[in-house]
Scaffold this active site. Structure first.
Site, PDB file in Angstrom:
ATOM      1  N   ASP A  44       1.136  -1.305  -0.169  1.00 58.52           N
ATOM      2  CA  ASP A  44       0.703   0.255   0.033  1.00 58.52           C
ATOM      3  C   ASP A  44       0.748   1.433  -0.399  1.00 58.52           C
ATOM      4  O   ASP A  44       0.850   2.559   0.454  1.00 58.52           O
ATOM      5  CB  ASP A  44      -1.620   0.411   1.559  1.00 58.52           C
ATOM      6  CG  ASP A  44      -0.314   0.078   2.563  1.00 58.52           C
ATOM      7  OD1 ASP A  44       1.162   0.063   2.775  1.00 58.52           O
ATOM      8  OD2 ASP A  44      -0.860  -0.235   3.923  1.00 58.52           O
ATOM      9  N   HIS A 104       3.154   1.652   2.112  1.00 64.40           N
ATOM     10  CA  HIS A 104       4.097   2.742   3.743  1.00 64.40           C
ATOM     11  C   HIS A 104       5.448   1.997   3.157  1.00 64.40           C
ATOM     12  O   HIS A 104       6.196   0.475   2.637  1.00 64.40           O
ATOM     13  CB  HIS A 104       2.806   1.969   5.089  1.00 64.40           C
ATOM     14  CG  HIS A 104       3.538   0.211   4.556  1.00 64.40           C
ATOM     15  ND1 HIS A 104       2.387  -0.819   4.652  1.00 64.40           N
ATOM     16  CD2 HIS A 104       4.946  -0.397   5.539  1.00 64.40           C
ATOM     17  CE1 HIS A 104       3.077  -1.879   4.616  1.00 64.40           C
ATOM     18  NE2 HIS A 104       4.371  -1.592   6.081  1.00 64.40           N
ATOM     19  N   GLU A 116       1.610   4.522   7.584  1.00 68.44           N
ATOM     20  CA  GLU A 116       0.887   3.750   6.530  1.00 68.44           C
ATOM     21  C   GLU A 116       0.249   4.902   5.365  1.00 68.44           C
ATOM     22  O   GLU A 116       0.147   6.425   5.934  1.00 68.44           O
ATOM     23  CB  GLU A 116      -0.383   2.945   7.237  1.00 68.44           C
ATOM     24  CG  GLU A 116       0.158   2.038   8.647  1.00 68.44           C
ATOM     25  CD  GLU A 116      -0.031   0.518   7.719  1.00 68.44           C
ATOM     26  OE1 GLU A 116      -0.052   1.015   6.806  1.00 68.44           O
ATOM     27  OE2 GLU A 116      -0.518   0.050   8.279  1.00 68.44           O
TER      28      GLU A 116
END
Length: 236
Positions: A136, A138, A143
């Site tokens: 994603d 990160h 995050e």
């Protein structure tokens, strides 16, 4: 931004180890920012071989790790302190007292985060920061979010991160839901950044992070602003 394309994981690991060892040879008292996860294990194995042969000396190096799970003892085999000891520190000549990992068991996590940033600043910042990248986007445990987190902080791990890390635990329910992670200031103030990525499943996020818009929804996209970053990726 410099890109190095290699054929496979072994070549990626060796190239990354070359860059890290060159940093230590040029500056024996380097501050290395280190990462955990499956991607850097091959790099650490190569550095161990060279250290044990006498080709690279870590005796004056200081290391600071990106992150640690909240709530795990350092003896827990899933803690990142345990990971670093067993996959790297125990097999090289670095002084253990010069290796730093956030304390996820601190009584006061907010104070632990502030102290971690202050410590990194007190030793002159990071000379070379090793990074992986999550599916994603990160980096560390920063995050996807509405804004970039500047400082070391406690983060609620996203469901996708928990699921991705579940393979290291007996079940997904055993994966900690929070972590302490270095923020973007310490990462971006590193003099050099080395990003390594392996596997076909990383291709899409790598393209978004390095060639798409800079957005906290893809935390690694901020790396586009760094003046000295090397990206090593495999054809795999």
């Amino acid at each position: 931004m410099k890109f190095i394309k290699v054929k496979n994981y072994e070549q990626m690991s060796r190239q990354a180890a070359n860059i890290i060892s060159a940093q230590v040879i040029i500056k024996p008292d380097s501050v290395l920012g280190l990462a955990t996860g499956s991607t850097p294990i091959g790099t650490y194995k190569q550095l161990i071989k060279w250290c044990q042969k006498g080709d690279v000396d870590f005796s004056e190096v200081t290391s600071v790790n990106l992150d640690e799970y909240v709530g795990l003892d350092i003896e827990n085999d899933q803690s990142y302190r345990y990971f670093m000891n067993t996959n790297f520190f125990d097999s090289i000549n670095i002084k253990k007292e010069n290796t730093y990992v956030p304390n996820g068991k601190a009584d006061n996590l907010e104070e632990e985060c502030a102290n971690y940033d202050a410590f990194i600043k007190s030793i002159g910042g990071i000379d070379l920061q090793l990074l992986g990248i999550g599916l994603d986007g990160h980096i560390g445990f920063n995050e996807p979010a509405d804004c970039f987190e500047k400082n070391t902080h406690v983060v609620d791990l996203h469901e996708s991160t928990i699921k991705a890390n579940a393979r290291f635990f007996e079940s997904v329910d055993d994966v900690p839901k929070k972590a302490v992670t270095m923020g973007m200031v310490s990462i971006m103030q590193a003099k050099k950044i080395l990003l390594i990525a392996n596997g076909k499943n990383k291709e899409e996020i790598l393209n978004k992070a390095l060639f798409g818009p800079i957005t906290p929804e893809i935390p690694a996209s901020i790396l586009q602003l760094h003046p000295d970053i090397t990206v090593i990726f495999s054809e795999e």
